[in-house]
Scaffold this motif. Structure first.
Motif, PDB file in Angstrom:
ATOM      1  N   ILE A 199       0.869  -1.174   0.000  1.00 12.20           N
ATOM      2  CA  ILE A 199       0.000   0.000   0.000  1.00 12.20           C
ATOM      3  C   ILE A 199       0.907   1.226   0.000  1.00 12.20           C
ATOM      4  N   PRO A 200       1.168   1.829  -1.153  1.00 15.91           N
ATOM      5  CA  PRO A 200       2.053   2.998  -1.193  1.00 15.91           C
ATOM      6  C   PRO A 200       1.407   4.194  -0.521  1.00 15.91           C
ATOM      7  N   LEU A 201       2.225   4.968   0.202  1.00 11.38           N
ATOM      8  CA  LEU A 201       1.694   6.028   1.055  1.00 11.38           C
ATOM      9  C   LEU A 201       2.392   7.364   0.816  1.00 11.38           C
ATOM     10  N   GLN A 202       1.675   8.411   1.099  1.00 14.00           N
ATOM     11  CA  GLN A 202       2.286   9.728   1.149  1.00 14.00           C
ATOM     12  C   GLN A 202       3.334   9.743   2.268  1.00 14.00           C
ATOM     13  N   PRO A 203       4.393  10.530   2.116  1.00 11.91           N
ATOM     14  CA  PRO A 203       5.486  10.509   3.106  1.00 11.91           C
ATOM     15  C   PRO A 203       5.164  11.328   4.353  1.00 11.91           C
ATOM     16  N   SER A 204       4.110  10.926   5.034  1.00 10.57           N
ATOM     17  CA  SER A 204       3.686  11.698   6.204  1.00 10.57           C
ATOM     18  C   SER A 204       3.231  10.815   7.359  1.00 10.57           C
ATOM     19  N   TYR A 205       3.615   9.533   7.322  1.00  6.85           N
ATOM     20  CA  TYR A 205       3.165   8.612   8.363  1.00  6.85           C
ATOM     21  C   TYR A 205       4.358   7.976   9.057  1.00  6.85           C
ATOM     22  N   THR A 206       4.101   7.419  10.217  1.00 11.24           N
ATOM     23  CA  THR A 206       5.151   6.778  11.001  1.00 11.24           C
ATOM     24  C   THR A 206       5.059   5.265  10.854  1.00 11.24           C
ATOM     25  N   PHE A 207       6.120   4.596  11.276  1.00 12.51           N
ATOM     26  CA  PHE A 207       6.090   3.133  11.275  1.00 12.51           C
ATOM     27  C   PHE A 207       5.052   2.607  12.255  1.00 12.51           C
ATOM     28  N   SER A 208       4.847   3.310  13.332  1.00 10.80           N
ATOM     29  CA  SER A 208       3.808   2.914  14.279  1.00 10.80           C
ATOM     30  C   SER A 208       2.443   2.929  13.599  1.00 10.80           C
ATOM     31  N   GLN A 209       2.205   3.922  12.760  1.00 12.08           N
ATOM     32  CA  GLN A 209       0.910   4.021  12.078  1.00 12.08           C
ATOM     33  C   GLN A 209       0.748   2.953  10.999  1.00 12.08           C
ATOM     34  N   THR A 210       1.810   2.677  10.234  1.00 13.71           N
ATOM     35  CA  THR A 210       1.682   1.647   9.199  1.00 13.71           C
ATOM     36  C   THR A 210       1.531   0.260   9.825  1.00 13.71           C
ATOM     37  N   SER A 211       2.237   0.040  10.937  1.00 16.15           N
ATOM     38  CA  SER A 211       2.083  -1.234  11.633  1.00 16.15           C
ATOM     39  C   SER A 211       0.655  -1.385  12.177  1.00 16.15           C
ATOM     40  N   ARG A 212       0.148  -0.305  12.742  1.00 15.18           N
ATOM     41  CA  ARG A 212      -1.226  -0.337  13.267  1.00 15.18           C
ATOM     42  C   ARG A 212      -2.239  -0.514  12.152  1.00 15.18           C
ATOM     43  N   LEU A 213      -1.980   0.080  10.982  1.00 14.14           N
ATOM     44  CA  LEU A 213      -2.882  -0.092   9.840  1.00 14.14           C
ATOM     45  C   LEU A 213      -2.991  -1.561   9.447  1.00 14.14           C
ATOM     46  N   VAL A 214      -1.850  -2.225   9.340  1.00 16.22           N
ATOM     47  CA  VAL A 214      -1.874  -3.638   8.950  1.00 16.22           C
ATOM     48  C   VAL A 214      -2.483  -4.494  10.051  1.00 16.22           C
ATOM     49  N   GLU A 215      -2.240  -4.133  11.302  1.00 14.57           N
ATOM     50  CA  GLU A 215      -2.885  -4.843  12.415  1.00 14.57           C
ATOM     51  C   GLU A 215      -4.403  -4.683  12.320  1.00 14.57           C
ATOM     52  N   PHE A 216      -4.855  -3.484  12.003  1.00 11.34           N
ATOM     53  CA  PHE A 216      -6.284  -3.187  11.853  1.00 11.34           C
ATOM     54  C   PHE A 216      -6.890  -4.018  10.721  1.00 11.34           C
ATOM     55  N   ILE A 217      -6.230  -4.046   9.577  1.00 12.33           N
ATOM     56  CA  ILE A 217      -6.722  -4.844   8.444  1.00 12.33           C
ATOM     57  C   ILE A 217      -6.714  -6.325   8.806  1.00 12.33           C
ATOM     58  N   GLY A 218      -5.649  -6.770   9.473  1.00 13.40           N
ATOM     59  CA  GLY A 218      -5.575  -8.169   9.881  1.00 13.40           C
ATOM     60  C   GLY A 218      -6.695  -8.546  10.835  1.00 13.40           C
ATOM     61  N   GLN A 219      -7.022  -7.652  11.771  1.00 13.60           N
ATOM     62  CA  GLN A 219      -8.095  -7.957  12.714  1.00 13.60           C
ATOM     63  C   GLN A 219      -9.440  -8.028  12.009  1.00 13.60           C
ATOM     64  N   LEU A 220      -9.659  -7.164  11.024  1.00 14.69           N
ATOM     65  CA  LEU A 220     -10.888  -7.250  10.234  1.00 14.69           C
ATOM     66  C   LEU A 220     -10.974  -8.600   9.530  1.00 14.69           C
ATOM     67  N   LEU A 221      -9.877  -9.039   8.965  1.00 16.27           N
ATOM     68  CA  LEU A 221      -9.859 -10.337   8.288  1.00 16.27           C
ATOM     69  C   LEU A 221     -10.139 -11.474   9.269  1.00 16.27           C
ATOM     70  N   ILE A 222      -9.547 -11.391  10.456  1.00 21.34           N
ATOM     71  CA  ILE A 222      -9.764 -12.432  11.462  1.00 21.34           C
ATOM     72  C   ILE A 222     -11.226 -12.448  11.904  1.00 21.34           C
ATOM     73  N   ASN A 223     -11.817 -11.267  12.048  1.00 14.97           N
ATOM     74  CA  ASN A 223     -13.224 -11.200  12.459  1.00 14.97           C
ATOM     75  C   ASN A 223     -14.140 -11.865  11.439  1.00 14.97           C
ATOM     76  N   PHE A 224     -13.844 -11.653  10.162  1.00 16.22           N
ATOM     77  CA  PHE A 224     -14.689 -12.212   9.105  1.00 16.22           C
ATOM     78  C   PHE A 224     -14.325 -13.654   8.752  1.00 16.22           C
ATOM     79  N   TYR A 225     -13.022 -13.986   8.851  1.00 17.20           N
ATOM     80  CA  TYR A 225     -12.554 -15.301   8.405  1.00 17.20           C
ATOM     81  C   TYR A 225     -11.653 -15.923   9.471  1.00 17.20           C
TER      82      TYR A 225
END
Length: 300
Positions: A178-204
């Motif tokens: 997921i290419p991003l604008q250069p305005s985010y932190t590693f904490s935010q990108t890690s949390r984003l993927v954690e968020f997407i992963g949790q959505l996937l776990i909830n559904f599947y």
């Protein structure tokens, strides 16, 4: 026979040794053929690898023997090899920057097989260029299960109004960038993927997991910590030290259900690029905004 010669690459003198060394014994691919692959692909690979601290894995005796990771630039490197010093928790590391074809070929001559570029550029070590969703199936599951979860992931990304670009890992996994604008932190990108992963776990819940202990893990694993600054992932178009000389290769969402990692090897990927172009090109230009998602990430 040991072949030793000097060649000019990008105007620089590069010493090549043991060109007839067989790197992939199962298909007879030699170091010379590995270098030929890199020369054919350098116009594509360098834009993704340039100015990114590089971790490599080297296999001096071929991929059937034990290899090793290398981060620090060796003292014997030519003076024209560019480097950058990145501070760590307890020490500094002098990483190589693969900024030109000469450096790429010199590293291949060191039996560098895997190239793991940092997810940041050397001038902005605290700013990730993208978030990466690494789908890693747990045995006995494999690539087919990773494909299934990747397609689920695509649906979630669409709902979040994000665009993801998939590639094979070269093994059994799939990487979605997921290419991003250069305005985010590693904490935010890690949390984003954690968020997407949790959505996937909830559904599947039977197909997807974030369980870190391998012995307790079933399904396709999503590791959001892969997005931290000190983590790396096999770069796009990097060969892998596996039978058949597979390459981590971009694929379209449409072809994903019908491909296999073994379809993409150093002998045919250059021809694929000639026919289809660089499917990963949007990763360099399609820089996305997360402002509409950040407030959601604390709700799950």
């Amino acid at each position: 026979m040991d072949i030793d010669r000097h060649v000019k690459v990008d105007g620089r003198d590069v010493r090549l040794t043991n060109l007839d060394k067989v790197i992939w014994p199962d298909i007879g691919v030699t170091k010379a053929q590995l270098m030929e692959y890199h020369l054919k692909m350098s116009d594509l690979t360098l834009p993704y690898w340039r100015n990114r601290p590089m971790t490599i894995t080297r296999y001096p005796k071929g991929v059937t023997e034990t290899g090793f990771y290398q981060k620090n630039c060796p003292e014997y490197a030519p003076e024209w090899v560019e480097t950058v010093i990145i501070p760590g928790d307890d020490k500094e590391t002098e990483y190589i920057l693969v900024n030109n074809s000469a450096t790429l070929i010199w590293m291949a001559n060191q039996s560098a097989i895997e190239f793991h570029p940092a997810t940041y550029c050397d001038h902005a070590p605290k700013i990730p260029s993208f978030a990466v969703i690494d789908l890693d199936p747990t045995a006995p599951q494999g690539f087919d299960e990773a494909v299934e979860v990747a397609l689920y992931t695509k649906v979630i990304l669409e709902q979040l109004k994000l665009r993801g670009y998939p590639k094979t890992s070269g093994a059994t996994g799939i990487h979605i960038y997921i290419p991003l604008q250069p305005s985010y932190t590693f904490s935010q990108t890690s949390r984003l993927v954690e968020f997407i992963g949790q959505l996937l776990i909830n559904f599947y819940p039977k197909q997807v997991t974030n369980e870190r202990l391998i012995k307790n893990r079933t399904g396709v694993y999503i590791d959001h910590l892969q997005n931290l600054a000190n983590k790396t992932i096999a770069g796009v178009y990097s060969p892998r030290p596996l039978p058949g000389a597979p390459v981590s290769t971009p694929i379209t969402w449409e072809e994903l259900p019908s491909v296999h990692p073994g379809d993409f090897i150093i002998e045919n990927v250059p021809n694929r690029i000639q026919q289809q172009g660089d499917l990963f090109a949007p990763v360099l230009t399609d820089l996305q905004n997360l402002s509409h998602i950040l407030p959601m990430m604390n709700q799950i």
